[in-house]
Design a protein around this motif. Structure first.
Motif, short mmCIF file in Angstrom:
data_model
loop_
_atom_site.label_atom_id
_atom_site.label_comp_id
_atom_site.label_asym_id
_atom_site.label_seq_id
_atom_site.Cartn_x
_atom_site.Cartn_y
_atom_site.Cartn_z
N THR A 123 0.82 -1.21 0.00
CA THR A 123 0.00 0.00 0.00
C THR A 123 0.86 1.26 0.00
O THR A 123 0.55 2.23 -0.70
CB THR A 123 -0.93 0.02 1.23
N ALA A 124 1.92 1.26 0.78
CA ALA A 124 2.75 2.45 0.92
C ALA A 124 3.72 2.65 -0.23
O ALA A 124 4.06 3.79 -0.57
CB ALA A 124 3.52 2.39 2.24
N VAL A 175 0.47 5.77 -6.27
CA VAL A 175 0.68 7.00 -7.04
C VAL A 175 -0.03 8.13 -6.29
O VAL A 175 -1.25 8.10 -6.14
CB VAL A 175 0.12 6.89 -8.47
N ALA A 176 0.74 9.07 -5.79
CA ALA A 176 0.16 10.20 -5.07
C ALA A 176 -0.58 11.11 -6.05
O ALA A 176 -0.14 11.34 -7.18
CB ALA A 176 1.25 10.98 -4.35
N VAL A 177 -1.74 11.62 -5.61
CA VAL A 177 -2.57 12.49 -6.44
C VAL A 177 -2.65 13.86 -5.78
O VAL A 177 -3.11 13.96 -4.65
CB VAL A 177 -3.98 11.91 -6.61
N PRO A 178 -2.18 14.91 -6.45
CA PRO A 178 -2.24 16.24 -5.84
C PRO A 178 -3.68 16.71 -5.68
O PRO A 178 -4.50 16.57 -6.58
CB PRO A 178 -1.48 17.12 -6.84
N LEU A 179 -3.96 17.25 -4.52
CA LEU A 179 -5.29 17.76 -4.23
C LEU A 179 -5.11 19.06 -3.46
O LEU A 179 -4.40 19.12 -2.47
CB LEU A 179 -6.09 16.75 -3.40
N ALA A 229 -4.24 16.73 1.63
CA ALA A 229 -5.19 15.68 2.00
C ALA A 229 -4.57 14.29 1.96
O ALA A 229 -4.98 13.39 2.69
CB ALA A 229 -6.41 15.74 1.08
N GLY A 230 -3.56 14.08 1.12
CA GLY A 230 -2.89 12.79 1.07
C GLY A 230 -3.60 11.74 0.25
O GLY A 230 -3.61 10.55 0.60
N VAL A 231 -4.19 12.16 -0.87
CA VAL A 231 -4.90 11.23 -1.74
C VAL A 231 -3.90 10.44 -2.58
O VAL A 231 -2.93 11.00 -3.10
CB VAL A 231 -5.88 11.99 -2.65
N TYR A 232 -4.13 9.14 -2.73
CA TYR A 232 -3.29 8.33 -3.60
C TYR A 232 -4.05 7.09 -4.03
O TYR A 232 -5.03 6.69 -3.41
CB TYR A 232 -1.97 7.93 -2.91
#
Length: 200
Positions: free
Chosen positions: A22-23, A27-31, A40-43
């Motif tokens: 999971t870690a 792929v991190a998603v900018p929000l 927010a830490g969306v991925y």
């Protein structure tokens, strides 16, 4: 090593694997929305695949605990603090649903492999719990519909990929290994091949 300790090796390894996949495989998603001054830490991640494996090996209660803790710990490690609680309950709920699906598929097909249709339906429904769960959680935490809506296509993509992996596991996972690593099972109990029922 004592037999009691050995029973916890596989669940502990599955927990570590869930956190790792999971870690790392994400792929991190900018929000733009932040919580307490933090992103927010969306991925998106392949970690959902580990939920299927944990449930198949350890059964629903322990598999759910492994999934819930593993996903929550991964959020903690990568800094997605606002999702720790949500991941714990959403991923745990997915695991319980998968466990129910396995119990339904096993008596139906016995030692034979369950059909693709049933496996794919069960896997995608489990991922649907994730999509709906995070949508509701985002509305609750951020209080903005646009934030929740922004994540829907991301979660759908993750759900389709992990659902395909999960369906493959549900279909091809060896029948004699289902529930074999349940730490609460009696050491002398054996799992009847293809049924998932303990026999003495």
């Amino acid at each position: 090593m004592r037999a009691e300790a050995k029973r916890w090796l596989v669940p502990a390894a599955l927990l570590a694997l869930t956190v790792l996949i999971t870690a790392v495989v994400r792929v991190a998603v900018p929000l733009s929305v932040t919580v307490g001054g933090r992103d927010a830490g969306v991925y998106v991640t392949l970690g959902d695949s580990c939920i299927f494996l944990a449930v198949l090996l350890c059964g629903a209660p322990w598999g759910a605990l492994i999934a819930a803790l593993g996903m929550a710990l991964a959020d903690l490690i990568v800094g997605s603090y606002s999702y720790i609680i949500g991941s714990f309950f959403i991923k745990g709920g997915m695991a319980f649903f998968i466990g129910a699906a396995v119990r339904r598929l096993v008596p139906q097909y016995g030692a034979q492999r369950p059909g693709w249709k049933g496996c794919l339906r069960a896997a995608l429904l489990a991922e649907a719990i994730m999509v709906v769960g995070y949508f509701i959680y985002d509305l609750t935490v951020f209080g903005q519909y646009m934030v929740a809506a922004y994540e829907i296509p991301l979660n759908l993509l993750q759900g389709l990929v992990c659902g395909a992996v999960g369906a493959w596991l549900l279909r091809y996972f060896p029948a004699e290994l289902r529930g074999r690593c349940n730490p609460s099972a009696r050491p002398a109990a054996a799992w009847q091949q293809g049924t998932g029922r303990r026999v003495r």
